[in-house]
Design an enzyme around this catalytic site. Structure first.
Site, PDB file in Angstrom:
ATOM      1  CG  ASP A  62      -1.913   0.938   1.329  1.00  0.00           C
ATOM      2  OD1 ASP A  62      -1.503   2.026   0.627  1.00  0.00           O
ATOM      3  OD2 ASP A  62      -2.669   1.114   2.274  1.00  0.00           O
ATOM      4  CB  ALA A  86      -4.014   6.716  -9.141  1.00  0.00           C
ATOM      5  CD  GLU A  87      -9.011   4.297  -4.867  1.00  0.00           C
ATOM      6  OE1 GLU A  87      -9.982   3.987  -5.486  1.00  0.00           O
ATOM      7  OE2 GLU A  87      -8.530   3.318  -4.288  1.00  0.00           O
ATOM      8  CB  THR A 132      -5.501  12.552 -15.613  1.00  0.00           C
ATOM      9  OG1 THR A 132      -6.736  12.914 -16.219  1.00  0.00           O
ATOM     10  CG2 THR A 132      -5.629  13.394 -14.399  1.00  0.00           C
ATOM     11  CG  ASP A 133      -7.385  14.499 -20.520  1.00  0.00           C
ATOM     12  OD1 ASP A 133      -7.797  14.137 -19.450  1.00  0.00           O
ATOM     13  OD2 ASP A 133      -7.763  14.537 -21.724  1.00  0.00           O
ATOM     14  CD  GLU A 134     -10.850  13.357 -15.667  1.00  0.00           C
ATOM     15  OE1 GLU A 134     -11.338  13.374 -14.657  1.00  0.00           O
ATOM     16  OE2 GLU A 134     -10.790  12.200 -16.379  1.00  0.00           O
ATOM     17  CE1 TYR A 157      -7.828  10.073 -10.995  1.00  0.00           C
ATOM     18  CE2 TYR A 157      -8.836  11.352 -12.781  1.00  0.00           C
ATOM     19  CZ  TYR A 157      -7.923  10.342 -12.425  1.00  0.00           C
ATOM     20  OH  TYR A 157      -7.087   9.854 -13.315  1.00  0.00           O
ATOM     21  CB  ALA A 159      -8.495  18.364  -6.718  1.00  0.00           C
ATOM     22  CE  LYS A 161      -3.260  10.804 -11.376  1.00  0.00           C
ATOM     23  NZ  LYS A 161      -2.504   9.674 -11.422  1.00  0.00           N
ATOM     24  CG  HIS A 290     -20.467  15.220 -16.482  1.00  0.00           C
ATOM     25  ND1 HIS A 290     -21.519  14.748 -17.321  1.00  0.00           N
ATOM     26  CD2 HIS A 290     -19.245  14.977 -17.091  1.00  0.00           C
ATOM     27  CE1 HIS A 290     -20.913  13.840 -18.000  1.00  0.00           C
ATOM     28  NE2 HIS A 290     -19.443  13.878 -17.941  1.00  0.00           N
TER      29      HIS A 290
HETATM   30  P1  NAD Z   1      -7.016   1.587 -12.187  1.00  0.00           P
HETATM   31  O1  NAD Z   1      -7.896   2.042 -11.226  1.00  0.00           O
HETATM   32  O2  NAD Z   1      -7.396   0.669 -13.285  1.00  0.00           O
HETATM   33  O3  NAD Z   1      -5.675   0.921 -11.483  1.00  0.00           O
HETATM   34  C1  NAD Z   1      -5.060   1.465 -10.336  1.00  0.00           C
HETATM   35  C2  NAD Z   1      -4.208   0.303  -9.681  1.00  0.00           C
HETATM   36  O4  NAD Z   1      -3.718   1.021  -8.509  1.00  0.00           O
HETATM   37  C3  NAD Z   1      -4.873  -0.738  -9.205  1.00  0.00           C
HETATM   38  O5  NAD Z   1      -4.140  -1.979  -9.461  1.00  0.00           O
HETATM   39  C4  NAD Z   1      -4.939  -0.532  -7.697  1.00  0.00           C
HETATM   40  O6  NAD Z   1      -4.982  -1.641  -6.915  1.00  0.00           O
HETATM   41  C5  NAD Z   1      -3.600   0.388  -7.626  1.00  0.00           C
HETATM   42  N1  NAD Z   1      -3.767   1.168  -6.133  1.00  0.00           N
HETATM   43  C6  NAD Z   1      -4.574   1.827  -5.843  1.00  0.00           C
HETATM   44  N2  NAD Z   1      -4.298   2.584  -4.536  1.00  0.00           N
HETATM   45  C7  NAD Z   1      -3.161   1.882  -4.173  1.00  0.00           C
HETATM   46  C8  NAD Z   1      -2.337   1.936  -3.094  1.00  0.00           C
HETATM   47  N3  NAD Z   1      -2.730   2.654  -2.160  1.00  0.00           N
HETATM   48  N4  NAD Z   1      -1.272   1.414  -3.147  1.00  0.00           N
HETATM   49  C9  NAD Z   1      -0.726   0.766  -3.894  1.00  0.00           C
HETATM   50  N5  NAD Z   1      -1.585   0.108  -5.058  1.00  0.00           N
HETATM   51  C10 NAD Z   1      -2.691   1.099  -5.305  1.00  0.00           C
HETATM   52  O7  NAD Z   1      -6.398   2.974 -13.004  1.00  0.00           O
HETATM   53  P2  NAD Z   1      -5.828   3.000 -14.410  1.00  0.00           P
HETATM   54  O8  NAD Z   1      -7.237   3.472 -15.079  1.00  0.00           O
HETATM   55  O9  NAD Z   1      -4.998   1.994 -14.567  1.00  0.00           O
HETATM   56  O10 NAD Z   1      -5.161   4.420 -14.173  1.00  0.00           O
HETATM   57  C11 NAD Z   1      -3.590   4.292 -14.114  1.00  0.00           C
HETATM   58  C12 NAD Z   1      -3.205   5.612 -13.891  1.00  0.00           C
HETATM   59  O11 NAD Z   1      -3.407   6.474 -14.941  1.00  0.00           O
HETATM   60  C13 NAD Z   1      -3.789   6.543 -12.773  1.00  0.00           C
HETATM   61  O12 NAD Z   1      -2.656   7.313 -12.152  1.00  0.00           O
HETATM   62  C14 NAD Z   1      -4.774   7.503 -13.352  1.00  0.00           C
HETATM   63  O13 NAD Z   1      -4.890   8.638 -12.563  1.00  0.00           O
HETATM   64  C15 NAD Z   1      -3.987   7.422 -14.759  1.00  0.00           C
HETATM   65  N6  NAD Z   1      -4.852   7.952 -15.864  1.00  0.00           N
HETATM   66  C16 NAD Z   1      -5.854   6.985 -16.112  1.00  0.00           C
HETATM   67  C17 NAD Z   1      -6.598   7.336 -17.400  1.00  0.00           C
HETATM   68  C18 NAD Z   1      -7.539   6.231 -17.738  1.00  0.00           C
HETATM   69  O14 NAD Z   1      -8.359   6.813 -18.662  1.00  0.00           O
HETATM   70  N7  NAD Z   1      -8.111   5.161 -17.027  1.00  0.00           N
HETATM   71  C19 NAD Z   1      -6.581   8.670 -17.959  1.00  0.00           C
HETATM   72  C20 NAD Z   1      -5.569   9.550 -17.776  1.00  0.00           C
HETATM   73  C21 NAD Z   1      -4.845   9.162 -16.519  1.00  0.00           C
HETATM   74  P1  TYD Z   2     -15.511   7.837 -17.204  1.00  0.00           P
HETATM   75  O1  TYD Z   2     -15.286   6.704 -17.858  1.00  0.00           O
HETATM   76  O2  TYD Z   2     -15.791   7.801 -15.724  1.00  0.00           O
HETATM   77  O3  TYD Z   2     -14.136   8.644 -17.392  1.00  0.00           O
HETATM   78  P2  TYD Z   2     -13.862  10.178 -17.051  1.00  0.00           P
HETATM   79  O4  TYD Z   2     -15.020  10.761 -16.035  1.00  0.00           O
HETATM   80  O5  TYD Z   2     -12.520  10.207 -16.001  1.00  0.00           O
HETATM   81  O6  TYD Z   2     -14.037  10.942 -18.068  1.00  0.00           O
HETATM   82  O7  TYD Z   2     -16.584   8.652 -18.256  1.00  0.00           O
HETATM   83  C1  TYD Z   2     -16.456   9.029 -19.329  1.00  0.00           C
HETATM   84  C2  TYD Z   2     -17.669  10.004 -19.899  1.00  0.00           C
HETATM   85  O8  TYD Z   2     -18.944   9.216 -19.859  1.00  0.00           O
HETATM   86  C3  TYD Z   2     -17.808  11.204 -19.006  1.00  0.00           C
HETATM   87  O9  TYD Z   2     -18.445  12.275 -19.677  1.00  0.00           O
HETATM   88  C4  TYD Z   2     -18.957  10.510 -18.011  1.00  0.00           C
HETATM   89  C5  TYD Z   2     -19.851   9.654 -18.906  1.00  0.00           C
HETATM   90  N1  TYD Z   2     -20.486   8.515 -18.236  1.00  0.00           N
HETATM   91  C6  TYD Z   2     -21.843   8.163 -18.555  1.00  0.00           C
HETATM   92  O10 TYD Z   2     -22.432   8.912 -19.435  1.00  0.00           O
HETATM   93  N2  TYD Z   2     -22.396   7.083 -17.996  1.00  0.00           N
HETATM   94  C7  TYD Z   2     -21.634   6.381 -17.064  1.00  0.00           C
HETATM   95  O11 TYD Z   2     -22.353   5.417 -16.716  1.00  0.00           O
HETATM   96  C8  TYD Z   2     -20.313   6.626 -17.089  1.00  0.00           C
HETATM   97  C9  TYD Z   2     -19.431   5.535 -16.074  1.00  0.00           C
HETATM   98  C10 TYD Z   2     -19.810   7.607 -17.608  1.00  0.00           C
END
Ligand code: NAD
Ligand code: TYD
Length: 353
Positions: A62, A86-87, A132-134, A157, A159, A161, A290
């Site tokens: 962790d 990350a969460e 992330t771009d967010e 989220y 904030a 990041k 949103h």
């Molecule tokens: P995910 O939620 O699928 O995976 C996160 C992983 O981190 C999991 O395996 C979880 O067990 C682990 N984790 C969480 N808390 C932990 C802790 N306290 N200690 C150790 N491990 C922990 O996320 P993802 O979609 O694979 O995202 C990966 C990274 O990319 C993140 O930093 C996220 O912010 C970034 N990101 C994701 C997206 C996307 O579209 N998914 C876009 C932009 C950036």
């Molecule tokens: P998401 O996959 O949660 O990614 P992020 O919020 O990080 O962009 O959502 C992508 C887009 O889809 C976002 O505009 C929210 C929308 N959305 C829905 O309309 N319905 C859903 O059930 C979910 C999970 C997301």
């Protein structure tokens, strides 16, 4: 580069595990140490393919526990850290922001402290921070995020990041830690956790469940195939410049309804009995705060590092749908566990009209 030993935090999650696949598929002389807490989103099945490969080691850890970080990792030789843990889900951050602050901010801080110690011992070549771009906030109809766009995060989220991005930057300027940050757009592809838009829509189509579209479905995301993202991270790690940030995206903007229609169309072909899947679409209450639109300008990584995506959206979205169809046991196990209870209780609250 010789004798690379890459510590991948969050390597059992969606993008982290895809990154492990990318590296192990392309690099012979490498060791990967995955550290992961295995939260609801972490799944060792994502790494099953490599379970007998001596290049991969797994440590359950962790990152919010400083003692655990230092004690479990102190004797592990590491030359690079790729920080994915990350969460990651915006809706969950609205319902419960605390874990986001703990993991994304404090967890990143402890990983930076650990990296600082390695660097002081001349052991660490790079700390790659995946963001992330967010963090840049929301765009209106025009424009795209560049590396110099001011930060304006809107959700707990983004904030959290953004806070971690600032810490990474500070460790470069203050301690000379060799860091690089990447900011990417929304990913999709294999091993995507079912709570996110694309896998949720595919799996709900398969189960004949409603397809919850927030608000009017006009919000825009810039969809990046996870394999392209992982190739870009690999390139940045090998050729990027310390202290820099790189935006990663493929100029692939779609509004949510376009994405849902596309998935419905692909599902109609593959599951004609359920057609037309569009009938399952249900417009639900909008997400609080949103963000309207995200769009990445990837000119810097293209011009400075020569990056080009390998996959086209039309093919990659089909491959994604087919991956979920071919990997039923992977998602059935998730849907039958803890996640389902969550979806049915708190999470549904957010989606009810
Ligand atoms: P995910 O939620 O699928 O995976 C996160 C992983 O981190 C999991 O395996 C979880 O067990 C682990 N984790 C969480 N808390 C932990 C802790 N306290 N200690 C150790 N491990 C922990 O996320 P993802 O979609 O694979 O995202 C990966 C990274 O990319 C993140 O930093 C996220 O912010 C970034 N990101 C994701 C997206 C996307 O579209 N998914 C876009 C932009 C950036
Ligand atoms: P998401 O996959 O949660 O990614 P992020 O919020 O990080 O962009 O959502 C992508 C887009 O889809 C976002 O505009 C929210 C929308 N959305 C829905 O309309 N319905 C859903 O059930 C979910 C999970 C997301």
């Amino acid at each position: 580069m010789k004798d690379r030993r890459i510590l991948v935090t969050g390597g059992a999650g969606f993008i982290g595990s895809n990154f492990v696949h990318t590296i192990l598929e392309s690099t012979e002389n490498v060791s990967i140490i995955v550290v992961d807490k295995l939260t609801y989103a972490g799944n060792l099945k994502n790494l099953d393919k490599w379970k007998n490969d001596s290049r991969l080691q797994f440590i359950k850890l962790d990152i919010t526990d400083k003692t655990e970080v230092f004690s479990k990792l102190e004797n592990i030789p590491v030359t690079e850290i790729a920080h994915f843990a990350a969460e990651s889900h915006v809706d969950r951050s609205i319902l419960g922001p605390e874990e986001f602050v703990k993991t994304n901010l404090m967890g990143s801080f402890y990983m930076l402290e650990f990296a600082r110690m390695l660097h002081a011992q001349n052991k660490l070549r790079l700390f790659l921070h995946v963001s992330t771009d967010e963090v840049f906030g929301s765009l209106s109809a025009e424009g795209a995020f560049t590396e110099t766009t001011p930060y304006a995060p809107n959700s707990p989220y983004s904030a959290s990041k953004a806070g971690s991005d600032h810490l990474v930057r500070a460790y470069f300027h203050t301690y000379g830690l060799p860091v690089i940050t990447t900011n990417c757009s929304n990913n999709y592809g294999p091993f995507h956790f079912p709570e996110k838009l694309i896998p949720l829509m595919i799996l709900n189509c398969l189960q004949g469940k409603s397809l919850p579209v927030y608000g009017t479905g006009e919000n825009v995301r810039d969809w990046l195939y996870v394999k392209d993202h992982c190739l870009a991270i690999d390139l940045v790690m090998r050729t990027g410049k310390f202290g820099e940030t790189y935006n990663i995206g493929t100029r692939n903007e779609k509004n949510n309804l376009e994405i849902v229609y596309k998935i419905c169309e692909l599902m109609d072909e593959r599951n004609p009995k359920g057609a037309p899947h569009k009938k399952l679409i249900q417009f639900v209450k909008d997400r609080p705060g949103h963000d309207f639109r995200y769009a990445i300008d990837p000119a810097k990584i293209e011009n400075e590092l020569g990056w080009k995506p390998k996959y086209k959206f039309e093919e990659a979205i089909e491959q994604t749908v087919d991956w979920f169809l071919a990997n039923r046991s992977w998602w059935e196990e998730i849907l039958s566990g803890e996640y389902n209870k969550y979806y049915d209780s708190q999470y549904k609250e957010l989606k009810d009209k």
